[in-house]
Design a protein around this motif. Structure first.
Motif, short mmCIF file in Angstrom:
data_model
loop_
_atom_site.label_atom_id
_atom_site.label_comp_id
_atom_site.label_asym_id
_atom_site.label_seq_id
_atom_site.Cartn_x
_atom_site.Cartn_y
_atom_site.Cartn_z
N GLY A 1 0.81 -1.21 0.00
CA GLY A 1 0.00 0.00 0.00
C GLY A 1 0.84 1.26 0.00
N SER A 2 1.89 1.26 0.79
CA SER A 2 2.78 2.42 0.86
C SER A 2 3.45 2.67 -0.50
CB SER A 2 3.84 2.20 1.93
OG SER A 2 4.75 3.27 1.96
N ALA A 3 3.90 1.61 -1.15
CA ALA A 3 4.54 1.74 -2.46
C ALA A 3 3.55 2.28 -3.49
CB ALA A 3 5.11 0.40 -2.92
N VAL A 4 2.31 1.77 -3.49
CA VAL A 4 1.30 2.21 -4.45
C VAL A 4 0.91 3.66 -4.17
CG1 VAL A 4 -1.09 1.87 -5.23
CG2 VAL A 4 0.44 -0.09 -4.98
N PHE A 5 0.71 4.01 -2.89
CA PHE A 5 0.35 5.40 -2.55
C PHE A 5 1.46 6.36 -2.96
CE2 PHE A 5 -3.19 3.79 -0.19
CZ PHE A 5 -4.05 4.87 -0.03
N PHE A 6 2.72 5.99 -2.74
CA PHE A 6 3.83 6.86 -3.13
C PHE A 6 3.87 7.03 -4.64
CE2 PHE A 6 8.19 7.82 -4.33
CZ PHE A 6 8.43 8.93 -3.54
N TRP A 7 3.70 5.93 -5.37
CA TRP A 7 3.71 5.98 -6.84
C TRP A 7 2.58 6.86 -7.36
CZ3 TRP A 7 0.41 2.48 -10.05
CH2 TRP A 7 0.67 2.62 -11.42
N VAL A 8 1.35 6.61 -6.90
CA VAL A 8 0.21 7.40 -7.36
C VAL A 8 0.33 8.85 -6.91
CG1 VAL A 8 -2.31 7.67 -7.27
CG2 VAL A 8 -1.30 5.38 -7.54
N GLY A 9 0.80 9.08 -5.69
CA GLY A 9 1.01 10.45 -5.21
C GLY A 9 2.01 11.21 -6.05
N SER A 10 3.07 10.54 -6.47
CA SER A 10 4.07 11.17 -7.35
C SER A 10 3.47 11.54 -8.69
CB SER A 10 5.26 10.22 -7.57
OG SER A 10 5.91 9.95 -6.37
N ILE A 11 2.61 10.68 -9.22
CA ILE A 11 1.94 10.96 -10.49
C ILE A 11 0.97 12.12 -10.30
CG2 ILE A 11 0.35 10.05 -12.23
CD1 ILE A 11 1.65 7.26 -11.60
N LEU A 12 0.26 12.12 -9.19
CA LEU A 12 -0.70 13.20 -8.91
C LEU A 12 0.01 14.56 -8.85
CD1 LEU A 12 -3.53 14.16 -8.21
CD2 LEU A 12 -3.08 13.52 -5.84
N ALA A 13 1.15 14.62 -8.17
CA ALA A 13 1.91 15.87 -8.10
C ALA A 13 2.34 16.32 -9.50
CB ALA A 13 3.12 15.70 -7.19
N HIS A 14 2.80 15.37 -10.30
CA HIS A 14 3.20 15.68 -11.67
C HIS A 14 2.02 16.20 -12.47
CE1 HIS A 14 5.01 15.17 -15.65
NE2 HIS A 14 3.88 14.59 -15.98
N ARG A 15 0.87 15.53 -12.38
CA ARG A 15 -0.31 15.94 -13.16
C ARG A 15 -0.82 17.32 -12.75
NH1 ARG A 15 -2.80 10.58 -14.46
NH2 ARG A 15 -1.07 9.69 -15.65
N LEU A 16 -0.75 17.64 -11.47
CA LEU A 16 -1.17 18.96 -11.02
C LEU A 16 -0.32 20.05 -11.69
CD1 LEU A 16 -1.88 18.38 -7.24
CD2 LEU A 16 -3.54 19.03 -9.00
N GLN A 17 0.99 19.81 -11.74
CA GLN A 17 1.89 20.78 -12.38
C GLN A 17 1.62 20.87 -13.88
OE1 GLN A 17 3.69 23.07 -11.19
NE2 GLN A 17 4.78 23.73 -13.00
N VAL A 18 1.45 19.74 -14.53
CA VAL A 18 1.17 19.73 -15.97
C VAL A 18 -0.14 20.47 -16.25
CG1 VAL A 18 0.53 18.22 -17.92
CG2 VAL A 18 2.52 17.68 -16.50
N THR A 19 -1.16 20.21 -15.43
CA THR A 19 -2.46 20.86 -15.61
C THR A 19 -2.33 22.36 -15.43
OG1 THR A 19 -3.61 18.88 -14.87
CG2 THR A 19 -4.84 20.96 -14.77
N ARG A 20 -1.62 22.78 -14.42
CA ARG A 20 -1.42 24.22 -14.17
C ARG A 20 -0.77 24.88 -15.37
NH1 ARG A 20 2.83 27.11 -12.92
NH2 ARG A 20 2.59 29.07 -11.82
N VAL A 21 0.31 24.31 -15.86
CA VAL A 21 1.03 24.88 -17.00
C VAL A 21 0.15 24.90 -18.24
CG1 VAL A 21 2.98 24.51 -18.59
CG2 VAL A 21 3.32 24.35 -16.11
N ARG A 22 -0.58 23.81 -18.48
CA ARG A 22 -1.43 23.73 -19.67
C ARG A 22 -2.54 24.78 -19.61
NH1 ARG A 22 -2.33 23.57 -24.71
NH2 ARG A 22 -4.05 22.26 -25.39
N LEU A 23 -3.18 24.93 -18.46
CA LEU A 23 -4.25 25.91 -18.34
C LEU A 23 -3.71 27.34 -18.46
CD1 LEU A 23 -6.54 24.25 -15.66
CD2 LEU A 23 -6.89 24.38 -18.15
N LEU A 24 -2.52 27.59 -17.94
CA LEU A 24 -1.91 28.91 -18.13
C LEU A 24 -1.62 29.16 -19.61
CD1 LEU A 24 0.55 29.19 -15.11
CD2 LEU A 24 -1.48 30.58 -15.54
N ASP A 25 -1.11 28.13 -20.30
CA ASP A 25 -0.86 28.26 -21.74
C ASP A 25 -2.14 28.61 -22.49
OD1 ASP A 25 1.82 27.60 -21.51
OD2 ASP A 25 1.58 25.54 -22.22
N LEU A 26 -3.24 27.99 -22.11
CA LEU A 26 -4.50 28.18 -22.82
C LEU A 26 -5.22 29.47 -22.46
CD1 LEU A 26 -5.95 24.56 -22.63
CD2 LEU A 26 -5.16 25.74 -24.68
N TYR A 27 -5.19 29.85 -21.15
CA TYR A 27 -6.10 30.88 -20.70
C TYR A 27 -5.47 32.10 -20.05
CZ TYR A 27 -9.26 27.08 -21.63
OH TYR A 27 -9.92 26.06 -22.24
#
Length: 152
Positions: A117-143
């Motif tokens: 569980g710890s390994a899966v939570f860390f993996w998914v949490g790392s992806i979540l942090a990455h996606r938040l940054q990508v989303t922020r940059v993409r929305l700034l690019d668009l709007y």
């Protein structure tokens, strides 16, 4: 160039093998919707071949593509966090082969085996942090207003 999100290969081999024991092979045609915003997140996928677009509804602006996911990348994050509602939409951009996982079964394994569980939570949490940054940059690019001084 964007940094890559952690792929399934970043999970320790023992935990990756245990996760993959839950996998079912599935196929999506180009244009198939995997999920919609606010839909119950009862499964998730790891892309084998093809590409999946993540999109986000923006009132008055449609649903711009936020990120394109390819081989080894996780599609769906909301299955791990209550209330288990999708926070974006996902559509097959090309024909896609993927591993599909039953979220309830994987969550049960995460709770019964703390190390897994710890390994899966860390993996998914790392992806979540990455996606938040990508989303922020993409929305700034668009709007963001051009020349506003807002820097990504």
């Amino acid at each position: 160039m964007r940094s890559a999100a952690p792929k399934v290969g970043s999970l320790p081999a023992e935990h990756r093998e245990r996760l993959m024991a839950f996998a079912e092979d599935v196929f999506f045609e180009s244009g198939d919707r995997l999920f919609e915003e606010q839909q119950h997140a009862d499964r998730f996928w790891i892309v084998k071949t093809g590409a999946v677009n993540l999109d986000a509804k923006v009132p008055g602006r449609g649903a711009p593509v936020i990120e394109t996911l390819r081989h080894g990348e996780l599609v769906g994050l909301s299955w791990l966090f209550p209330p288990y509602l999708c926070q974006s939409g996902a559509e097959a951009m090309t024909p896609v082969r993927a591993h599909e996982f039953d979220a309830t079964a994987v969550r049960a394994m995460c709770h019964s085996d703390r190390e897994f569980g710890s390994a899966v939570f860390f993996w998914v949490g790392s992806i979540l942090a990455h996606r938040l940054q990508v989303t922020r940059v993409r929305l700034l690019d668009l709007y963001a207003p051009h020349g506003s001084g807002i820097m990504a």
